[in-house]
Scaffold this motif. Sequence first.
Motif, mmCIF file in Angstrom:
data_model
loop_
_atom_site.group_PDB
_atom_site.id
_atom_site.type_symbol
_atom_site.label_atom_id
_atom_site.label_comp_id
_atom_site.label_asym_id
_atom_site.label_seq_id
_atom_site.Cartn_x
_atom_site.Cartn_y
_atom_site.Cartn_z
ATOM 1 N N ILE A 174 0.820 -1.202 0.000
ATOM 2 C CA ILE A 174 0.000 0.000 0.000
ATOM 3 C C ILE A 174 0.859 1.259 0.000
ATOM 4 C CG2 ILE A 174 -0.198 0.224 2.506
ATOM 5 C CD1 ILE A 174 -2.980 0.780 -0.141
ATOM 6 N N ASN A 190 -7.890 4.389 3.069
ATOM 7 C CA ASN A 190 -9.126 4.211 2.301
ATOM 8 C C ASN A 190 -10.116 5.341 2.534
ATOM 9 O OD1 ASN A 190 -8.257 1.900 1.083
ATOM 10 N ND2 ASN A 190 -9.462 0.494 2.321
ATOM 11 N N ASN A 430 -8.628 -3.607 -1.486
ATOM 12 C CA ASN A 430 -7.230 -3.994 -1.325
ATOM 13 C C ASN A 430 -6.811 -5.066 -2.328
ATOM 14 O OD1 ASN A 430 -7.084 -2.219 0.826
ATOM 15 N ND2 ASN A 430 -7.492 -3.778 2.370
#
Length: 438
Positions: A174, A190, A430
Amino acid sequence: MWTTGLTYHKDYASEAESPYHQYLSEFTGVKIIWERPAAGEDGEQAYNLLLASGDLPDIMFIGGLASKAEILINEGYIVTLDEYMPKYAPALYTYLKKNPDTMKAIKTDSGKLYTFPFLREDVVWQGSYVGNMVNVEFLNQAGLNKPETLDEWVEAFYALKDVSDIVFATNAAIRLKYFFANAFGIGVDNYYVDDNVVKASFVGDKYYEFLKLARQLYKDGLIDPDFATADTTGFTSLFVASKVALACTGTVTPGYFYNQIVKRDGKWNYEPVPYPVAKKGDPIRYIQGEALWTQTGAVITTACKNIGLACRFLDYGYTEEGIITWNFGKEGESFEYVNGVPKLLPKITEAEEGISLAVSRYTSMTANGISFMSLEFNRQRNIEFSNWMTDVCTANAEEAIKHRMPAVTVTETEARELADLQTAIDTYVNEMYIGFII
């Protein structure tokens, strides 16, 4: 001294492996039980199995509490602490009364106290523990200055391919998004906040444009091919075995391989760089960072036979002595006072294995714990370069704090809805984040 059958649930392979073993059990007389998920077992699954087993420890240390608390309380797993904390946890309770924002953050929607939270002394500096570093020698070989804007960084990615083995590497997939988020005007996580409105970073044209760029860079061999499964162990091995040009990583992570790189190359050629901006002069609005409370803390279960004693045990971490103990370990063993300031001993700061690993044997504060993470400890347990990384990535971060998603408590009904919706959405986001890029 306390003598009790109090049990404690924490994620260590064994009692001996844990820093708690080195001091707490010695002077409290508390019986400590150590458990962790089995190899390959998902942590959340292990947590659910623990609840379902009915065999609860007295204390659990868990994350995501804001969305779990009401269910845990209403289903009889944990106790509320409103009647216990003022009497049996005076250190924490006094702090919370003096800091109403923190008090509000750690309460349920219905106003109940239920946790001994992990807190940071300085949420700005300590809450941002991911940064970027670039090999300036490679930049010089490519004829480039330190890039600032998105266009300059894209140019640098392609130019650095000719002078390095790996252009971009990270210890968590990420963090490729972390690196580019600010330049594309999307939140790092997010969910983020703009003008007091919660937004999702994974929808809209800006996120789409980021994914297109990330996909192209990956396709052209400019991103570590194994970035999707990256972790700190693999990242460290990659960094030692390969010439990496650019990385977005935890600021403490260089401490794991700094000495090896200096031994290999004869010097350390890396310098920290800020997050890219869309155009010169743009503010830094979106960087990795945490809100006032990370939703992580200790809760006392309904299995506990002596709630007052459990509170006293946990409250120790918020006393002056406890903060030193949780952060620095035992005086004479892992630290000494120098002019009234605790200083880690050379066996930690000069350890062959690196300070980051050495210090983890004496403190629980390498990531979180039941106390305040000390800013002094944070700076000492880092190599000088790591502190420099943090200084650079938190520069002008006042604006960025306004965009972080705070801990939002929910009712039991909302929690159940979130369990269905948010888990499914976040899992899909994800998975597809990786899928779209590779």
